[in-house]
Scaffold this motif. Structure first.
Motif, PDB file in Angstrom:
ATOM      1  N   PHE A 150       0.808  -1.219   0.000  1.00 34.43           N
ATOM      2  CA  PHE A 150       0.000   0.000   0.000  1.00 34.43           C
ATOM      3  C   PHE A 150       0.844   1.273   0.000  1.00 34.43           C
ATOM      4  O   PHE A 150       0.318   2.352  -0.203  1.00 34.43           O
ATOM      5  N   LYS A 151       2.142   1.166   0.193  1.00 38.25           N
ATOM      6  CA  LYS A 151       3.034   2.320   0.082  1.00 38.25           C
ATOM      7  C   LYS A 151       3.505   2.540  -1.353  1.00 38.25           C
ATOM      8  O   LYS A 151       4.055   3.590  -1.661  1.00 38.25           O
ATOM      9  N   LYS A 152       3.293   1.563  -2.220  1.00 40.63           N
ATOM     10  CA  LYS A 152       3.747   1.657  -3.602  1.00 40.63           C
ATOM     11  C   LYS A 152       2.914   2.683  -4.366  1.00 40.63           C
ATOM     12  O   LYS A 152       1.764   2.938  -4.047  1.00 40.63           O
ATOM     13  N   ASN A 153       3.499   3.236  -5.397  1.00 40.47           N
ATOM     14  CA  ASN A 153       2.838   4.240  -6.233  1.00 40.47           C
ATOM     15  C   ASN A 153       2.124   3.554  -7.402  1.00 40.47           C
ATOM     16  O   ASN A 153       2.530   3.669  -8.549  1.00 40.47           O
ATOM     17  N   ILE A 154       1.074   2.808  -7.081  1.00 38.04           N
ATOM     18  CA  ILE A 154       0.252   2.141  -8.093  1.00 38.04           C
ATOM     19  C   ILE A 154      -1.210   2.427  -7.762  1.00 38.04           C
ATOM     20  O   ILE A 154      -1.525   2.932  -6.692  1.00 38.04           O
ATOM     21  N   SER A 155      -2.098   2.078  -8.677  1.00 39.10           N
ATOM     22  CA  SER A 155      -3.516   2.368  -8.464  1.00 39.10           C
ATOM     23  C   SER A 155      -4.084   1.515  -7.322  1.00 39.10           C
ATOM     24  O   SER A 155      -3.578   0.432  -7.025  1.00 39.10           O
ATOM     25  N   ASP A 196      10.232  -5.031  -6.193  1.00 38.18           N
ATOM     26  CA  ASP A 196      10.779  -3.897  -6.931  1.00 38.18           C
ATOM     27  C   ASP A 196      10.128  -3.702  -8.305  1.00 38.18           C
ATOM     28  O   ASP A 196      10.379  -2.690  -8.946  1.00 38.18           O
ATOM     29  N   LYS A 197       9.314  -4.642  -8.742  1.00 32.47           N
ATOM     30  CA  LYS A 197       8.746  -4.578 -10.081  1.00 32.47           C
ATOM     31  C   LYS A 197       7.265  -4.207 -10.120  1.00 32.47           C
ATOM     32  O   LYS A 197       6.706  -4.052 -11.194  1.00 32.47           O
ATOM     33  N   LEU A 198       6.631  -4.069  -8.973  1.00 37.11           N
ATOM     34  CA  LEU A 198       5.192  -3.772  -8.958  1.00 37.11           C
ATOM     35  C   LEU A 198       4.869  -2.461  -9.656  1.00 37.11           C
ATOM     36  O   LEU A 198       3.886  -2.373 -10.394  1.00 37.11           O
ATOM     37  N   GLU A 199       5.649  -1.447  -9.432  1.00 37.66           N
ATOM     38  CA  GLU A 199       5.362  -0.138 -10.030  1.00 37.66           C
ATOM     39  C   GLU A 199       5.538  -0.186 -11.544  1.00 37.66           C
ATOM     40  O   GLU A 199       4.865   0.554 -12.264  1.00 37.66           O
ATOM     41  N   VAL A 200       6.410  -1.030 -12.041  1.00 42.54           N
ATOM     42  CA  VAL A 200       6.572  -1.165 -13.494  1.00 42.54           C
ATOM     43  C   VAL A 200       5.394  -1.944 -14.078  1.00 42.54           C
ATOM     44  O   VAL A 200       4.866  -1.593 -15.123  1.00 42.54           O
ATOM     45  N   TRP A 201       4.997  -3.011 -13.384  1.00 42.18           N
ATOM     46  CA  TRP A 201       3.902  -3.850 -13.881  1.00 42.18           C
ATOM     47  C   TRP A 201       2.563  -3.122 -13.833  1.00 42.18           C
ATOM     48  O   TRP A 201       1.734  -3.300 -14.725  1.00 42.18           O
ATOM     49  N   PHE A 202       2.312  -2.343 -12.797  1.00 38.03           N
ATOM     50  CA  PHE A 202       1.029  -1.682 -12.606  1.00 38.03           C
ATOM     51  C   PHE A 202       1.163  -0.174 -12.670  1.00 38.03           C
ATOM     52  O   PHE A 202       0.620   0.538 -11.842  1.00 38.03           O
ATOM     53  N   ASN A 203       1.860   0.332 -13.663  1.00 36.89           N
ATOM     54  CA  ASN A 203       2.005   1.792 -13.738  1.00 36.89           C
ATOM     55  C   ASN A 203       0.671   2.430 -14.084  1.00 36.89           C
ATOM     56  O   ASN A 203      -0.161   1.875 -14.765  1.00 36.89           O
ATOM     57  N   LYS A 204       0.484   3.635 -13.617  1.00 40.91           N
ATOM     58  CA  LYS A 204      -0.797   4.330 -13.777  1.00 40.91           C
ATOM     59  C   LYS A 204      -1.032   4.777 -15.181  1.00 40.91           C
ATOM     60  O   LYS A 204      -0.331   5.197 -15.927  1.00 40.91           O
TER      61      LYS A 204
END
Length: 63
Positions: A22-27, A55-63
């Motif tokens: 929940f701290k990640k910058n994704i939707s 480390d890859k969540l923000e790349v996979w789920f970019n806004k």
């Protein structure tokens, strides 16, 4: 007794993992989806998240 300790450790690590997600910058729907997957897969989900996907969540789920 040892099973209870392992269960408590799993709960603690899962809470830490969900807080980190929940701290990640994704939707928000993506955060909920990844959190539910980690919660449903228990230890395997925790291992995959911390070793591979963290480390890859923000790349996979970019806004």
């Amino acid at each position: 007794m040892i099973g209870f300790i392992i269960w408590i450790a799993g709960v603690v690590f899962t809470v830490m993992c969900v807080l980190d997600i929940f701290k990640k910058n994704i939707s928000t729907p993506s955060k909920i989806l990844v959190s539910v997957i980690v919660l449903l897969t228990s230890w395997i989900g925790l291992i995959v998240y911390y070793l591979f996907a963290k480390d890859k969540l923000e790349v996979w789920f970019n806004k």
